[in-house]
Scaffold this motif. Structure first.
Motif, short mmCIF file in Angstrom:
data_model
loop_
_atom_site.label_atom_id
_atom_site.label_comp_id
_atom_site.label_asym_id
_atom_site.label_seq_id
_atom_site.Cartn_x
_atom_site.Cartn_y
_atom_site.Cartn_z
N HIS A 78 -11.59 -8.95 -3.19
CA HIS A 78 -10.97 -9.06 -1.85
C HIS A 78 -11.89 -9.94 -1.02
CE1 HIS A 78 -9.05 -6.63 1.74
NE2 HIS A 78 -9.32 -7.88 2.09
N LYS A 105 -10.36 -1.64 -6.37
CA LYS A 105 -10.58 -2.86 -5.58
C LYS A 105 -11.86 -2.69 -4.77
CE LYS A 105 -8.10 -3.98 -1.70
NZ LYS A 105 -9.17 -4.14 -0.70
N ASP A 163 -8.72 1.74 -3.69
CA ASP A 163 -9.68 0.95 -2.90
C ASP A 163 -10.99 1.73 -2.79
OD1 ASP A 163 -9.98 -1.41 -1.56
OD2 ASP A 163 -8.82 -0.83 0.20
N TYR A 172 0.07 5.78 0.24
CA TYR A 172 -1.06 6.71 0.43
C TYR A 172 -0.73 8.14 0.07
CZ TYR A 172 -1.97 2.76 3.52
OH TYR A 172 -2.11 1.51 4.04
N VAL A 204 0.71 -3.70 4.35
CA VAL A 204 0.42 -2.28 4.56
C VAL A 204 1.74 -1.57 4.85
CG1 VAL A 204 -0.67 -0.70 6.22
CG2 VAL A 204 -1.96 -2.65 5.31
N THR A 250 0.85 -1.19 0.00
CA THR A 250 0.00 0.00 0.00
C THR A 250 0.89 1.25 0.00
OG1 THR A 250 -0.15 0.26 2.40
CG2 THR A 250 -1.77 -1.20 1.36
N VAL A 288 0.79 -8.88 -0.27
CA VAL A 288 0.62 -7.44 -0.04
C VAL A 288 0.79 -7.18 1.45
CG1 VAL A 288 -1.92 -7.67 0.05
CG2 VAL A 288 -0.91 -5.43 -0.29
N VAL A 315 -7.57 -10.45 -3.76
CA VAL A 315 -6.83 -10.47 -2.50
C VAL A 315 -7.47 -11.49 -1.57
CG1 VAL A 315 -6.33 -9.13 -0.39
CG2 VAL A 315 -6.03 -8.07 -2.65
N ILE A 367 -2.54 -11.75 1.98
CA ILE A 367 -2.09 -11.02 3.16
C ILE A 367 -2.61 -11.86 4.33
CG2 ILE A 367 -4.06 -9.39 2.87
CD1 ILE A 367 -2.23 -7.34 4.44
N GLY A 397 -4.89 1.71 -0.28
CA GLY A 397 -5.87 0.95 0.50
C GLY A 397 -6.68 1.85 1.40
N ASP A 398 -7.90 1.38 1.71
CA ASP A 398 -8.69 2.17 2.67
C ASP A 398 -8.13 1.98 4.09
OD1 ASP A 398 -9.59 -0.39 3.14
OD2 ASP A 398 -11.72 0.09 2.94
N SER A 399 -7.08 1.16 4.23
CA SER A 399 -6.33 1.13 5.50
C SER A 399 -5.77 2.51 5.80
CB SER A 399 -5.21 0.09 5.44
OG SER A 399 -4.45 0.24 4.25
N LEU A 415 -1.32 -0.32 -3.93
CA LEU A 415 -2.74 -0.18 -3.57
C LEU A 415 -2.88 1.03 -2.64
CD1 LEU A 415 -5.69 -1.26 -3.21
CD2 LEU A 415 -4.82 -2.49 -1.19
N GLU A 445 -7.40 -12.31 2.32
CA GLU A 445 -6.89 -11.77 3.59
C GLU A 445 -7.26 -12.69 4.76
OE1 GLU A 445 -7.58 -7.60 4.36
OE2 GLU A 445 -6.94 -7.78 6.46
O1 KIV Z 1 -6.85 -1.38 2.67
C1 KIV Z 1 -5.88 -2.14 2.53
O2 KIV Z 1 -4.73 -1.81 2.86
C2 KIV Z 1 -6.14 -3.46 1.97
C3 KIV Z 1 -5.01 -4.45 1.94
C4 KIV Z 1 -4.76 -4.99 3.30
C5 KIV Z 1 -5.24 -5.52 0.95
O3 KIV Z 1 -7.23 -3.74 1.58
#
Ligand code: KIV
Length: 298
Positions: free
Chosen positions: A153, A129, A99, A40, A231, A38, A229, A196, A219, A59-61, A57, A198
């Protein structure tokens, strides 16, 4: 007979080729593991680029790692788009996936397509995603049919963690594992170019993969998946929140960041910073004239 010596390859032709869907599929075919991470923002994307990863990615993380929310649920489309656009500016080679945040695609195919289009048009993503099987399968199909590549995912899907009983491994009973397999197979049939997995047992991941042709990125899904993958903030130790068991740390940057800022603070307070080397000078005569001019200022 000796081979004709080849002329040296011009430097610009040696630059890595941008990652594409056919190249990802080819990697799977050749058994070359796919590296996804990931990112950002601009600097984290530049790090991913320099490290030679295949897929980035947004990611929404990010909701937790950079925006300080306690789950991924509250993050908004505009917040994700701003982060994705910044990551885009830091990338040339890896594929960039955005994401789709919770609430931005579930209600209808039209909503899913419209949100996906924003990630492509406004943030420059190559693909999007989304999470889960169930109704997300049809949303994935609709987005793919609109011309936008989709990554699925399955397993632990944090946007719906409450319904899954919390942030815990999925597919640990035969019945639940069949559910994960069903979701993955349906997402592939809907046209997802990759999925993905997870937080599912390695043996379950390996068995489901026998039924899939698209690359699977794991993951917490064991070593058999086509790629992995992590984070960014977990793998580099930037984030001090809870890190799941599968998040291996390859750095402890937060400790270094705190130490650096603490040293800066101490030097500001003691007067050690800034020293001469961090300070601009002015010619003595210019300074003299300046002082004289300053004295005359009203
Ligand atoms: O949001 C994210 O970082 C994810 C990954 C863990 C695949 O969806």
């Amino acid at each position: 007979m000796s081979a004709t010596p080849r002329s040296p390859v011009p430097q610009d032709l040696e630059a890595p080729l941008p990652m594409t869907l056919p190249r990802l599929a080819e990697k799977k075919r050749l058994g070359e593991r796919i590296v996804m991470v990931t990112a950002y923002d601009y600097p984290s994307a530049q790090v991913a680029e320099a490290a030679g990863v295949d897929v980035v990615l947004v990611g929404d993380s990010a909701a937790m790692t950079v925006l300080g929310y306690s789950t991924t649920v509250p993050v908004r489309i505009d917040e994700m788009l701003m982060l994705a656009a910044a990551a885009r500016r830091g990338l040339q080679t890896p594929m960039l996936i955005g994401d789709l945040p919770f609430g931005s695609y579930e209600a209808s195919d039209e909503l899913a397509i419209a949100t996906a289009q924003r990630f492509i048009k406004e943030a420059g993503c190559d693909a999007v995603k989304l999470e889960r099987g169930g109704t997300s399968v049809q949303r994935a199909r609709a987005i793919v049919e609109s011309g936008i590549p989709v990554m699925g995912h399955v397993g632990l899907t944090p946007q719906t963690a409450t319904a899954l009983g919390g942030y815990k491994a999925q597919g640990r009973t035969a019945e639940r594992a069949i559910g994960v397999a069903r979701d993955a197979i349906a997402l592939q049939a809907a046209g997802c170019f990759s999925i993905v997995f997870e937080a599912i047992p390695a043996a379950v991941a390996a068995a489901i993969m026998e039924r899939l042709e698209v690359p699977v990125i794991g993951i917490g899904a064991g070593p058999e998946t086509d790629g992995q993958v992590l984070v960014f903030h977990d793998l580099l130790g930037i984030y001090d929140g809870h890190a799941p068991r599968f998040a291996k740390r390859y750095g402890e940057l937060r400790a270094q960041m705190v130490a650096g800022v603490a040293e800066y603070a101490a030097e500001v307070r003691s007067g050690a910073f800034p020293s001469a080397e961090h300070t601009y000078s002015i010619d003595d005569e210019e300074l003299h004239q300046f002082r004289a001019g300053l004295a005359e200022l009203a």
